[in-house]
Design an enzyme around this catalytic site. Structure first.
Site, PDB file in Angstrom:
ATOM      1  N   PHE A 249       0.818  -1.213   0.000  1.00  0.00           N
ATOM      2  CA  PHE A 249       0.000   0.000   0.000  1.00  0.00           C
ATOM      3  C   PHE A 249       0.856   1.270   0.000  1.00  0.00           C
ATOM      4  CE2 PHE A 249      -2.826  -3.310   1.316  1.00  0.00           C
ATOM      5  CZ  PHE A 249      -4.036  -2.973   0.748  1.00  0.00           C
ATOM      6  N   CYS A 260     -14.887  -0.868  -0.068  1.00  0.00           N
ATOM      7  CA  CYS A 260     -14.527  -0.937   1.353  1.00  0.00           C
ATOM      8  C   CYS A 260     -13.933   0.351   1.907  1.00  0.00           C
ATOM      9  CB  CYS A 260     -13.539  -2.085   1.586  1.00  0.00           C
ATOM     10  SG  CYS A 260     -14.273  -3.717   1.363  1.00  0.00           S
TER      11      CYS A 260
END
Length: 440
Positions: A249, A260
């Site tokens: 990430f 999400c």
């Protein structure tokens, strides 16, 4: 064990298929008869690599079934999984309409004790509320226990995640119920973390909020890199080598999207507000991500002055590769604004076009190939990092476009390869390469 899964959206279908693959007898329940008929034939209503193969296999083995009949499915099951959607309301709170509908159906259907497992992402305290409502509605001789078992599936990698995840979280107040759910999941051979219900609910929100924060942090760093002439990819690589930071990430881009992160960050912010806590960090993450989604569009407007009358190619509508999910995707923001500005927009995505047609303005023109979307355009936005796009030869841009102005929101191309290619190439957190004048 005999298991029912209520809801066959992304979470429910993958959960049901995964449980059948580890030798449980699974009945997936949905109210849509056309969808049930499609899935009964081994066809998936969502795009997820590897899912249909497992559906076909377990249907043939008799371990996976689909039905619209709740009552029969529930009473033939030892455990009922709730996997219905919890979309966000306008104020950011989680919409529990479908959860409440399932509670009513369960209460009107079951004739003996059951364990209810919540896979849906729900605010802290919801599982206790589910148990309270069921106990109020059910006869005294029927007892239920509710267990929180949040999912951590990445769209596009869900099959990998369900069989090779980092952990399985089980939140329960009843030890026997916790042990039964642990035994159900044991064949996955994934570390199991058992905790109380409220902590399990919070783990899901906290995990997604942290990852969203990590994405926004590297995007902030990318914006600074552009100003100080550093390369965010080198910065991220150097950061990620530190085990305390980790390398996941840390890929700079035009913000997070999907089903999400946007929903869960807003919901956690509301959870904090409801207990009189101002979660300033998360508020900043949400605000920054909204700005980051427009970053390349703002740069293009700065370059051209106006995009009215320009022909724009869009490569990628899905919020990430290997999925057809376009929820909260940056592409929606950019395409809608381009249409409002009076641009002509041509769009291509390998799998998400059908979903795009449901959401985007009617003026959008859809193409069958990436090259069709590029051809005769003034500028191109790359908004999803599909492998297909990363393998496009750079000369395709120079040969096909009116003027090769490429705005790459996913850093698909190596800067060294772009230099002297004839392309004006704007990416995220890296040097803006200008090989020729922008034609206004």
């Amino acid at each position: 064990m005999n298991i029912s899964v209520v809801g066959t959206g992304y979470v429910g279908l993958v959960t049901g298929v995964g449980l059948s693959e580890i030798n449980h007898n699974v009945t997936c329940v949905d109210t849509n008869p056309q969808k049930v008929d499609l899935m009964s034939k081994g066809r998936s209503p969502i795009y997820e690599p590897g899912l249909e193969e497992l559906m076909e296999k377990n249907i043939k083995l008799g371990r996976l079934r689909f039905t619209t009949e709740h009552k029969g499915a529930f009473n033939n099951s030892d455990v009922i999984y709730i996997a219905v959607g919890t979309p966000d309301n306008e104020d950011g709170t989680a919409n529990l309409t479908y959860i409440n509908q399932v509670i009513d159906v369960i209460a009107n259907s079951i004739t003996e004790d059951k364990i209810i497992v919540t896979k849906s992402t729900v605010p802290v305290g919801t599982n206790h509320l589910i148990m309270k409502k069921l106990n109020e509605k059910l006869p005294n001789h029927i007892k239920v226990e509710v267990v929180s078992n949040p999912e951590f599936l990445r769209e596009g990698s869900a099959i990998e995640d369900i069989f090779h995840g980092d952990r399985i979280v089980i939140g329960a107040d009843n030890q026997l119920a916790s042990e039964i759910i642990r035994e159900i999941n044991k064949p996955y051979n994934i570390p199991i973390f058992e905790t109380d219900i409220r902590s399990a609910e919070m783990i899901k929100y906290a995990s997604n909020a942290f990852l969203a924060t990590k994405i926004s942090f590297i995007n902030e760093i990318a914006n600074i890199c552009e100003k100080v002439e550093a390369n965010v990819e080198e910065v991220a690589l150097g950061m990620g080598m530190d085990s305390r930071v980790g390398n996941q990430f840390l890929r700079a881009g035009i913000g997070y999207g999907g089903s999400c992160f946007p929903k869960d960050t807003k919901a956690l912010k509301k959870i904090a507000e409801n207990v009189d806590y101002d979660f300033k960090l998360l508020s900043s993450v949400i605000e920054f991500n909204n700005r980051q989604q427009r970053k390349l569009l703002d740069q293009a407007i700065n370059d051209f002055g106006t995009l009215k009358g320009k022909t724009v190619g869009i490569l990628g509508v899905a919020f990430k590769p290997n999925t057809d999910d376009i929820r909260e995707a940056s592409s929606l923001v950019i395409i809608r604004d381009l249409i409002k500005m009076g641009a002509k927009v041509k769009v291509y995505d390998p799998v998400a076009i059908d979903n795009a047609k449901k959401e985007l303005p009617i003026e959008v023109e859809y193409k069958n190939t990436a090259l069709d979307a590029i051809n005769n355009t003034d500028l191109v936005f790359i908004l999803t990092e599909w492998d297909e796009f990363k393998s496009i030869p750079l000369e395709c841009f120079t040969d096909s476009m009116l003027t090769p102005n490429v705005y790459d929101g996913r850093n698909c191309f190596d800067l060294e390869n772009v230099k002297n290619s004839g392309i004006n190439y704007c990416s995220i957190g890296r040097k803006y390469i200008k090989n020729q004048k922008v034609k206004l």
